[in-house]
Write an enzyme that holds these catalytic residues in place. Structure first.
Site, PDB file in Angstrom:
ATOM      1  N   ASP A  39     -17.656 -11.366  -3.553  1.00 13.46           N
ATOM      2  CA  ASP A  39     -17.422  -9.976  -3.134  1.00 13.46           C
ATOM      3  C   ASP A  39     -18.650  -9.498  -2.368  1.00 13.46           C
ATOM      4  OD1 ASP A  39     -15.195  -7.742  -4.374  1.00 13.46           O
ATOM      5  OD2 ASP A  39     -16.944  -6.926  -3.326  1.00 13.46           O
ATOM      6  N   ASP A  65     -20.398 -11.191   2.465  1.00 16.43           N
ATOM      7  CA  ASP A  65     -19.543 -10.437   3.380  1.00 16.43           C
ATOM      8  C   ASP A  65     -18.675 -11.459   4.113  1.00 16.43           C
ATOM      9  OD1 ASP A  65     -18.338  -8.996   5.393  1.00 16.43           O
ATOM     10  OD2 ASP A  65     -20.181  -8.065   6.123  1.00 16.43           O
ATOM     11  N   VAL A  66     -17.387 -11.450   3.832  1.00 18.69           N
ATOM     12  CA  VAL A  66     -16.519 -12.483   4.412  1.00 18.69           C
ATOM     13  C   VAL A  66     -16.411 -12.358   5.936  1.00 18.69           C
ATOM     14  CG1 VAL A  66     -15.160 -12.769   2.300  1.00 18.69           C
ATOM     15  CG2 VAL A  66     -14.363 -11.181   4.097  1.00 18.69           C
ATOM     16  N   TYR A 161      -5.156  -1.840  10.662  1.00 20.58           N
ATOM     17  CA  TYR A 161      -4.791  -2.460   9.388  1.00 20.58           C
ATOM     18  C   TYR A 161      -3.483  -3.233   9.538  1.00 20.58           C
ATOM     19  CZ  TYR A 161      -3.949  -3.024   4.373  1.00 20.58           C
ATOM     20  OH  TYR A 161      -3.706  -3.557   3.123  1.00 20.58           O
ATOM     21  N   LYS A 165      -3.166  -7.408   9.312  1.00 19.89           N
ATOM     22  CA  LYS A 165      -2.355  -8.039   8.265  1.00 19.89           C
ATOM     23  C   LYS A 165      -1.202  -8.841   8.865  1.00 19.89           C
ATOM     24  CE  LYS A 165      -4.624  -6.683   4.595  1.00 19.89           C
ATOM     25  NZ  LYS A 165      -5.309  -7.676   3.729  1.00 19.89           N
ATOM     26  N   THR A 196      -4.854   0.438  -7.110  1.00 14.13           N
ATOM     27  CA  THR A 196      -6.232  -0.070  -7.089  1.00 14.13           C
ATOM     28  C   THR A 196      -7.109   0.985  -6.413  1.00 14.13           C
ATOM     29  OG1 THR A 196      -6.150  -1.048  -4.893  1.00 14.13           O
ATOM     30  CG2 THR A 196      -5.321  -2.411  -6.706  1.00 14.13           C
TER      31      THR A 196
HETATM   32  P1  NAD Z   1      -9.933  -2.981  -3.791  1.00 18.64           P
HETATM   33  O1  NAD Z   1     -10.636  -2.035  -2.891  1.00 18.64           O
HETATM   34  O2  NAD Z   1      -9.709  -2.620  -5.210  1.00 18.64           O
HETATM   35  O3  NAD Z   1     -10.672  -4.399  -3.761  1.00 18.64           O
HETATM   36  C1  NAD Z   1     -11.089  -5.006  -2.580  1.00 18.64           C
HETATM   37  C2  NAD Z   1     -12.364  -5.783  -2.864  1.00 18.64           C
HETATM   38  O4  NAD Z   1     -12.723  -6.466  -1.644  1.00 18.64           O
HETATM   39  C3  NAD Z   1     -13.521  -4.878  -3.249  1.00 18.64           C
HETATM   40  O5  NAD Z   1     -14.169  -5.373  -4.419  1.00 18.64           O
HETATM   41  C4  NAD Z   1     -14.440  -4.949  -2.043  1.00 18.64           C
HETATM   42  O6  NAD Z   1     -15.820  -4.812  -2.351  1.00 18.64           O
HETATM   43  C5  NAD Z   1     -14.116  -6.327  -1.480  1.00 18.64           C
HETATM   44  N1  NAD Z   1     -14.464  -6.425  -0.082  1.00 18.64           N
HETATM   45  C6  NAD Z   1     -14.244  -5.494   0.884  1.00 18.64           C
HETATM   46  N2  NAD Z   1     -14.759  -5.917   2.045  1.00 18.64           N
HETATM   47  C7  NAD Z   1     -15.315  -7.131   1.807  1.00 18.64           C
HETATM   48  C8  NAD Z   1     -16.018  -8.059   2.608  1.00 18.64           C
HETATM   49  N3  NAD Z   1     -16.296  -7.801   3.898  1.00 18.64           N
HETATM   50  N4  NAD Z   1     -16.439  -9.223   2.055  1.00 18.64           N
HETATM   51  C9  NAD Z   1     -16.214  -9.468   0.747  1.00 18.64           C
HETATM   52  N5  NAD Z   1     -15.564  -8.623  -0.067  1.00 18.64           N
HETATM   53  C10 NAD Z   1     -15.127  -7.461   0.448  1.00 18.64           C
HETATM   54  O7  NAD Z   1      -8.573  -3.283  -3.037  1.00 18.64           O
HETATM   55  P2  NAD Z   1      -7.227  -4.004  -3.491  1.00 18.64           P
HETATM   56  O8  NAD Z   1      -6.172  -2.987  -3.492  1.00 18.64           O
HETATM   57  O9  NAD Z   1      -7.428  -4.870  -4.672  1.00 18.64           O
HETATM   58  O10 NAD Z   1      -6.983  -4.893  -2.185  1.00 18.64           O
HETATM   59  C11 NAD Z   1      -7.041  -6.293  -2.186  1.00 18.64           C
HETATM   60  C12 NAD Z   1      -6.238  -6.808  -1.024  1.00 18.64           C
HETATM   61  O11 NAD Z   1      -4.887  -6.375  -1.144  1.00 18.64           O
HETATM   62  C13 NAD Z   1      -6.717  -6.311   0.344  1.00 18.64           C
HETATM   63  O12 NAD Z   1      -6.686  -7.377   1.271  1.00 18.64           O
HETATM   64  C14 NAD Z   1      -5.707  -5.257   0.705  1.00 18.64           C
HETATM   65  O13 NAD Z   1      -5.578  -5.096   2.104  1.00 18.64           O
HETATM   66  C15 NAD Z   1      -4.462  -5.820   0.071  1.00 18.64           C
HETATM   67  N6  NAD Z   1      -3.419  -4.823  -0.185  1.00 18.64           N
HETATM   68  C16 NAD Z   1      -3.633  -3.784  -1.050  1.00 18.64           C
HETATM   69  C17 NAD Z   1      -2.626  -2.856  -1.262  1.00 18.64           C
HETATM   70  C18 NAD Z   1      -2.789  -1.683  -2.190  1.00 18.64           C
HETATM   71  O14 NAD Z   1      -1.880  -0.855  -2.255  1.00 18.64           O
HETATM   72  N7  NAD Z   1      -3.883  -1.569  -2.939  1.00 18.64           N
HETATM   73  C19 NAD Z   1      -1.394  -3.003  -0.606  1.00 18.64           C
HETATM   74  C20 NAD Z   1      -1.216  -4.071   0.255  1.00 18.64           C
HETATM   75  C21 NAD Z   1      -2.233  -4.984   0.448  1.00 18.64           C
END
Ligand code: NAD
Length: 267
Positions: A39, A65-66, A161, A165, A196
């Site tokens: 992370d 940082d990915v 976004y 995706k 989340t």
């Molecule tokens: P979240 O914000 O709870 O967790 C995301 C994590 O990714 C965080 O811990 C953050 O620090 C980390 N992160 C962000 N940028 C980063 C980087 N550059 N390098 C490394 N780590 C990084 O979010 P989530 O809801 O668990 O989302 C996870 C995935 O699911 C994401 O790809 C998001 O686009 C996708 N998603 C989420 C939802 C939703 O409703 N929450 C819906 C569709 C898709």
């Protein structure tokens, strides 16, 4: 569901400091995996890894940082050194965006680029660093976390976004085709609304006292109301789908995007 599907396997989970990534790390570890918790927020990664170690699972936390190709290469080398060859890659890290909600003319180039750097280039760098090794060993599974936005459009974010995706689904299909013959499956999930910090941040943004903010808050409420399953998803429900695709239970599934959205297409 078979138990302990990941015994003696090493998994790298990005975004594992929070939300879906954290739930995925916990689930894979509970089924036997050694997990690299990656992370950009080091404290969050360490918190997840500590929880895994306390429950008896080997786990390491790596701050990365990915969006940085160099950092990803270093991360993968460290995981292979400390936990062994990587069998499972879950590309979960991602960022939402609110830039451009007012139309493309309000979307600045830097905001567009950053969303692509994290949401699409990140999984590309990880795959580039890990797939050749998996191919040499003749086995491996990758799960990319796309979004409903990748198939339709984002409910809460902007065009960067949705586009990033959708791009991730293209990367998924292409790598599934290229690496399927070498024993590697590459799939994606498309979450709908998940409870989340990411979606809560969208709600917080909409707490601004503007007409647009009110409309966005109402849209978020309507979003869960109109879903056939009348609630947001829990992160664990997304993690379950990721673990399925990463496991041998999905041994003939390659190149798919599995919608995990409670039937939102019928809403
Ligand atoms: P979240 O914000 O709870 O967790 C995301 C994590 O990714 C965080 O811990 C953050 O620090 C980390 N992160 C962000 N940028 C980063 C980087 N550059 N390098 C490394 N780590 C990084 O979010 P989530 O809801 O668990 O989302 C996870 C995935 O699911 C994401 O790809 C998001 O686009 C996708 N998603 C989420 C939802 C939703 O409703 N929450 C819906 C569709 C898709």
């Amino acid at each position: 569901m078979s138990a302990a599907r990941f015994t003696d396997r090493t998994a790298l989970v990005t975004g594992a400091g929070s939300g879906i990534g954290r739930a995925t790390a916990l689930l894979l570890a509970s089924e036997g995996a050694r997990v690299a918790v990656v992370d950009v927020r080091g404290d969050a990664a360490e918190e997840t890894a500590s929880a895994l170690r306390e429950s008896g699972s080997p786990a390491i936390a790596i701050t990365c940082d990915v969006a940085s190709s160099e950092a990803v290469v270093q991360t993968v080398a460290r995981v292979e050194l400390e936990l062994g060859a990587i069998d499972v890659l879950a590309n979960v890290a991602g960022i939402g965006d609110t830039a451009g909600l007012g139309g493309i003319e309000t979307l600045d180039d830097d905001s567009w680029q950053r969303v692509f750097d994290v949401n699409l280039s990140g999984p590309f760098y990880l795959c580039k660093a890990i797939l050749p090794g998996m191919a040499e060993r003749g086995r491996g599974a990758v799960v990319n976390v796309s979004s409903l936005a990748g198939r339709s459009k984002s409910a809460n974010g902007g065009p960067a976004y949705s586009s990033s995706k959708a791009g991730l689904l293209g990367l998924t299909r292409h790598l599934a085709y290229d690496y399927g013959p070498r024993g590697i499956r590459v799939n994606a999930i498309g979450p709908g609304g998940v409870d989340t910090p990411m979606i809560r941040a969208a709600a917080a943004t909409s707490a601004r006292p503007t007409a647009e903010a009110d409309a966005r808050r109402e849209r978020l409420q309507a979003y869960s109301y109109f879903m056939p399953i009348k609630r947001l998803s829990e992160p664990e429900e997304q993690a379950a789908a990721i673990a399925f695709l990463a496991s041998d239970d999905a041994s003939y599934i390659n190149g798919v995007a599995l919608d995990v959205n409670g039937g939102l297409y019928m809403a």
